[in-house]
Scaffold this active site. Structure first.
Site, PDB file in Angstrom:
ATOM      1  N   THR A 136       0.814  -1.204   0.000  1.00  0.00           N
ATOM      2  CA  THR A 136       0.000   0.000   0.000  1.00  0.00           C
ATOM      3  C   THR A 136       0.852   1.260   0.000  1.00  0.00           C
ATOM      4  OG1 THR A 136      -1.553   1.274   1.372  1.00  0.00           O
ATOM      5  CG2 THR A 136      -0.095  -0.207   2.512  1.00  0.00           C
ATOM      6  N   ASP A 137       0.273   2.360  -0.479  1.00  0.00           N
ATOM      7  CA  ASP A 137       0.972   3.645  -0.427  1.00  0.00           C
ATOM      8  C   ASP A 137       1.059   4.182   0.997  1.00  0.00           C
ATOM      9  OD1 ASP A 137      -1.722   4.243  -0.130  1.00  0.00           O
ATOM     10  OD2 ASP A 137      -1.779   5.790  -1.687  1.00  0.00           O
ATOM     11  N   GLU A 138       0.294   3.613   1.922  1.00  0.00           N
ATOM     12  CA  GLU A 138       0.299   4.116   3.291  1.00  0.00           C
ATOM     13  C   GLU A 138       1.640   3.911   3.996  1.00  0.00           C
ATOM     14  OE1 GLU A 138      -3.100   3.711   5.786  1.00  0.00           O
ATOM     15  OE2 GLU A 138      -4.419   3.204   4.114  1.00  0.00           O
ATOM     16  N   TYR A 163      -1.569  -0.379  11.052  1.00  0.00           N
ATOM     17  CA  TYR A 163      -1.758  -1.049   9.770  1.00  0.00           C
ATOM     18  C   TYR A 163      -0.589  -0.778   8.832  1.00  0.00           C
ATOM     19  CZ  TYR A 163      -3.144  -1.445   4.886  1.00  0.00           C
ATOM     20  OH  TYR A 163      -3.145  -1.722   3.545  1.00  0.00           O
ATOM     21  N   LYS A 167       2.350  -3.324   7.252  1.00  0.00           N
ATOM     22  CA  LYS A 167       2.600  -3.508   5.823  1.00  0.00           C
ATOM     23  C   LYS A 167       4.029  -3.123   5.463  1.00  0.00           C
ATOM     24  CE  LYS A 167       0.316  -4.718   2.979  1.00  0.00           C
ATOM     25  NZ  LYS A 167       0.100  -6.084   2.446  1.00  0.00           N
TER      26      LYS A 167
END
Length: 361
Positions: A136-138, A163, A167
């Site tokens: 993810t870009d997060e 989260y 990741k």
């Protein structure tokens, strides 16, 4: 026939990917779908393909070493496409240990299992084996409000929620296997996905469902947090192209070039529902901006995400094909045409589908 092991294939992105792959390759591939079937895993997403002879579903937890090793022992796996993950930020704030367990330990199990199956005696790996890790870009944190600032593959990793930290940790594990063992892995980092089959804890299906029910539309903070929105089938295509054309050890950003504030997304959904619902539908009167309700901001809420997908375009030719104005209309129309799916999901009845379909198999 190439065999794909897809983890988390009953989830939102995973099920769309499986549909995309069968639409593209048909009977030339075999897919083994491994899913634990948590609340976000729904086999109804795949009921149209469950009887295909080249599709197999296995209910298993990616943290279960024996179950995953058994799949590799019984099948000559050519591709692992690893979607399985806990993915909701709000839940990660309440239950961070669950996210560490699945996203970090589960990824380690998948890597170890693939490594054991694919490694030759001299430490090299069998030809034409690939492991695609979906992230993810997060993991990059938050961007400034500068419209010229984007996430690149070289952007420092700076996660702000349990989260995104889990990741980021799984991304680093994959990188470590490439660096240590020359393991044949590739990482993709995507922006916010939207489209059919998305569980209504996420913004777009939540707002659609609440609008139709005449419920309040919760907006964190001032509603001006910016996300880059990617239509899920564009993402599926990008994953396939990165898997086949990407270079081992590389990270590829997959973004939609569709930056929108959260409040803008909500207003677009309201306007689109007003356009699509017939005047005879009594719910149309419920769909108004009066439902918008501002709530206390999420802890550690990143202000802006925006991905530059320049690298994947340059190396594979992939680019996002679906404009948001078109994708959101397709998405809303799908939910309007599949109201039973939404009712089953929100009532919990979807969890009975596995028992009904697989109890006698």
């Amino acid at each position: 026939m190439r065999t794909y092991l897809v983890t988390g294939g009953a989830g939102f992105i995973g099920s769309n990917y499986i549909h995309y792959m069968f639409d593209k390759y048909g009977d030339d591939i075999r897919i083994i779908n491994v899913d634990k079937l948590t609340y976000a895993g729904n086999l109804e997403n795949l009921k149209d393909i469950e009887d295909k002879p080249n599709y197999t579903f296995v209910k298993a937890d990616i943290c279960d070493k024996d179950a995953i090793a058994k799949i590799f022992a019984e099948n000559d796996i050519d591709r692992v496409v690893h979607f399985a993950a806990e993915s909701h930020v709000d839940r990660s704030i309440k239950e961070p240990e669950v996210f560490v367990q699945t996203n970090v330990l589960g990824t380690a199990v998948m890597l170890n299992s693939a490594k054991a199956a694919w490694e030759n005696e001299d430490g090299s790996f069998k030809e034409d084996k690939r492991f695609l890790h979906v992230s993810t870009d997060e993991v990059y944190g938050s961007l400034p409000d500068d419209p010229n600032a984007y996430f690149y593959e070289t952007t420092p990793i700076d996660p702000h929620s349990p989260y995104s930290a889990s990741k980021a940790s799984s991304d680093f594990l994959v990188k470590a296997y490439v660096d240590t063992y020359r393991f044949p892995a590739i990482i993709t980092n995507c922006s916010n996905n939207y489209g059919p089959y998305q569980f209504p804890e996420k913004l777009i299906p939540l707002i659609i469902n609440n609008c139709l029910a005449g419920k309040n539309l919760p907006v964190y903070g001032d509603g001006k947090n910016v996300r880059d929105w990617l239509y899920v089938m564009d993402h599926a295509k990008g994953i396939d192209m990165a898997t086949e054309q990407g270079r081992f050890g590389e990270r590829y950003n997959i973004g939609g070039h569709n930056e929108k504030q959260n409040i803008e997304i909500i207003n677009i959904i309201i306007e689109t529902l007003q356009e699509l619902l017939p005047d005879s539908d009594p719910r149309k009167a419920n769909v108004t901006k009066d439902l918008i309700t501002y709530v206390t901001d999420r802890k550690g809420h990143d202000r802006r995400y925006a991905i530059a997908p320049d690298k994947i375009k340059a190396e594979t030719g992939w680019y996002p094909e679906t404009m948001f104005k078109d994708g959101i209309k397709l998405t809303i129309q799908w939910y309007l045409e599949n109201e039973d799916w939404m009712k089953n999901v929100t009532s919990g009845n979807y969890q009975k589908y596995y028992d009904d379909m697989y109890s006698n198999r």
